[in-house]
Design an enzyme around this catalytic site. Structure first.
Site, mmCIF file in Angstrom:
data_model
loop_
_atom_site.group_PDB
_atom_site.id
_atom_site.type_symbol
_atom_site.label_atom_id
_atom_site.label_comp_id
_atom_site.label_asym_id
_atom_site.label_seq_id
_atom_site.Cartn_x
_atom_site.Cartn_y
_atom_site.Cartn_z
ATOM 1 N N ASP A 43 1.660 42.435 -9.773
ATOM 2 C CA ASP A 43 2.612 42.139 -10.850
ATOM 3 C C ASP A 43 3.447 40.906 -10.516
ATOM 4 O OD1 ASP A 43 1.571 44.433 -11.967
ATOM 5 O OD2 ASP A 43 3.220 45.712 -11.353
ATOM 6 N N ASP A 96 -3.533 46.758 -17.734
ATOM 7 C CA ASP A 96 -2.554 47.823 -18.009
ATOM 8 C C ASP A 96 -1.818 47.502 -19.320
ATOM 9 O OD1 ASP A 96 -0.672 49.837 -17.837
ATOM 10 O OD2 ASP A 96 0.134 49.221 -15.891
ATOM 11 N N ARG A 97 -2.572 47.482 -20.433
ATOM 12 C CA ARG A 97 -2.042 47.002 -21.710
ATOM 13 C C ARG A 97 -1.247 48.076 -22.457
ATOM 14 N NH1 ARG A 97 -0.346 46.417 -25.918
ATOM 15 N NH2 ARG A 97 -0.707 44.843 -27.519
ATOM 16 N N LYS A 98 -1.507 49.323 -22.145
ATOM 17 C CA LYS A 98 -0.807 50.445 -22.805
ATOM 18 C C LYS A 98 -0.771 50.277 -24.318
ATOM 19 C CE LYS A 98 2.195 51.440 -18.838
ATOM 20 N NZ LYS A 98 2.071 50.202 -18.027
ATOM 21 N N PHE A 99 -1.963 50.235 -24.920
ATOM 22 C CA PHE A 99 -2.043 50.153 -26.385
ATOM 23 C C PHE A 99 -1.314 51.347 -26.993
ATOM 24 C CE2 PHE A 99 -5.900 47.870 -24.998
ATOM 25 C CZ PHE A 99 -5.729 46.687 -25.706
ATOM 26 N N ASP A 101 -0.820 51.481 -30.935
ATOM 27 C CA ASP A 101 -0.732 51.329 -32.388
ATOM 28 C C ASP A 101 -1.864 52.086 -33.094
ATOM 29 O OD1 ASP A 101 0.073 50.266 -34.922
ATOM 30 O OD2 ASP A 101 0.813 48.466 -33.902
HETATM 31 P P1 5BU Z 1 5.077 49.426 -8.364
HETATM 32 O O1 5BU Z 1 5.543 48.082 -7.923
HETATM 33 O O2 5BU Z 1 4.169 50.106 -7.338
HETATM 34 O O3 5BU Z 1 6.177 50.308 -8.869
HETATM 35 O O4 5BU Z 1 4.134 49.067 -9.646
HETATM 36 C C1 5BU Z 1 3.578 50.083 -10.434
HETATM 37 C C2 5BU Z 1 2.672 49.495 -11.498
HETATM 38 O O5 5BU Z 1 2.085 50.569 -12.236
HETATM 39 C C3 5BU Z 1 3.378 48.619 -12.517
HETATM 40 O O6 5BU Z 1 2.464 47.605 -12.919
HETATM 41 C C4 5BU Z 1 3.644 49.549 -13.689
HETATM 42 O O7 5BU Z 1 3.624 48.876 -14.941
HETATM 43 C C5 5BU Z 1 2.484 50.512 -13.608
HETATM 44 N N1 5BU Z 1 2.787 51.867 -14.104
HETATM 45 C C6 5BU Z 1 3.749 52.685 -13.539
HETATM 46 O O8 5BU Z 1 4.396 52.314 -12.568
HETATM 47 N N2 5BU Z 1 3.985 53.916 -14.063
HETATM 48 C C7 5BU Z 1 3.322 54.397 -15.138
HETATM 49 O O9 5BU Z 1 3.561 55.513 -15.578
HETATM 50 C C8 5BU Z 1 2.324 53.549 -15.695
HETATM 51 C C9 5BU Z 1 2.078 52.319 -15.163
HETATM 52 BR BR1 5BU Z 1 1.337 54.127 -17.127
#
Ligand code: 5BU
Length: 263
Positions: A43, A96-99, A101
């Protein structure tokens, strides 16, 4: 054996036989072959930084998770490079687009725009709140693509206070049961009680991916909640998603190896 025991005790090979979903089968095969169930989430907002981290961790992961819309200097070369690396180092790509709609909108969001996600992401994820239409909309696009495509439903989330609990989780699993050819599995909570509940109701042909994994801290920024790789795997998850635990480390490669071994 109940679902939870099957998840814990069956081999990846045996689990792969419990599903007809092509991407899920591919994932089980790849995890066995590369001996890793680590998905890294990179990220960062700079493309060069993204690829530098990816290059370091590639040998230890079976999948990379992206948030393509946070890359400041995005251009189509990003995708070209990502695909070349995925092939070279044998990993899959999860956007990780989380659609969230209705079907006809997600159909366009998945296929079109700047990112054309369906053309490069093996896996995407979606909220179950719109109901079956969201899966149908995504699947129309996926069916046109030669490579296997799959989707995870957000049965739960890792942030403190999430509304995706209890009946919502159960109904999400029921929805997935009706759409097994495209739904590969679920995002599961990092919290013990919730995750065990999901792992006991989800058919073992479904994969459970769990973010919120960190070896150094239990509380993240802005209500993120963490547990360890060992805990989430023992509580029924299949795959750990690690973000900052690896990408913010001084030596991402060493951390990736550590998380891989732990999981
Ligand atoms: P972290 O830095 O380990 O906290 O990143 C976690 C990643 O997983 C981050 O890209 C979030 O958008 C993604 N994520 C999450 O943390 N929890 C969730 O419930 C979901 C995705 Br769905």
């Amino acid at each position: 054996m109940n679902n939870f025991e099957k998840r814990i005790k069956l081999s990846y090979k045996q689990r792969a036989e419990l599903t007809e979903n092509k991407l899920t089968k591919k994932i089980f095969r790849l995890m066995e072959e590369k001996e890793t169930n680590l998905c890294v989430s990179i990220d960062v907002t700079n493309a060069a930084k993204f690829f530098s981290i990816l290059n370091e961790v590639a040998e230890h992961i079976f999948m990379v998770k992206t948030h393509i819309d946070i890359i400041d200097d995005f251009n189509p070369d990003f995708i070209k490079k990502l695909k070349i690396m995925a092939k070279k180092h044998n990993f899959l790509i999860f956007e990780d687009r989380k659609f969230a709609d209705i079907g006809k909108t997600v159909q366009l969001q998945y296929s079109s725009g700047i990112y054309k996600i369906a053309s490069w992401a093996d896996m995407v994820n979606a909220h179950s709140v719109p109901g079956e239409g969201i899966i149908q909309g995504l699947q129309v696009v996926a069916d046109e693509i030669e490579n296997a495509r799959g989707c995870l439903l957000l049965a739960q989330m890792t942030s403190k206070g999430t509304l995706a609990t209890g009946d919502y989780t159960k109904k999400t699993v029921e929805l997935a049961n009706r759409c097994k050819s495209f739904v590969s599995g679920f995002i599961g909570s990092s919290q013990e009680k919730e995750l065990k509940m999901l792992a006991s109701i989800a058919d073992p042909g479904f994969l459970i991916f769990t973010p919120g994994v960190n070896l150094d801290t239990t509380k993240g920024k802005l209500l993120q909640q963490y547990t360890t790789p060992e805990q989430v795997i023992n509580h029924g998850s299949d795959i750990i998603i690690v973000g900052s635990g690896i990408s913010k480390a001084e030596k991402p490669k060493e951390k990736a190896l550590l998380y891989r071994k732990e999981a």
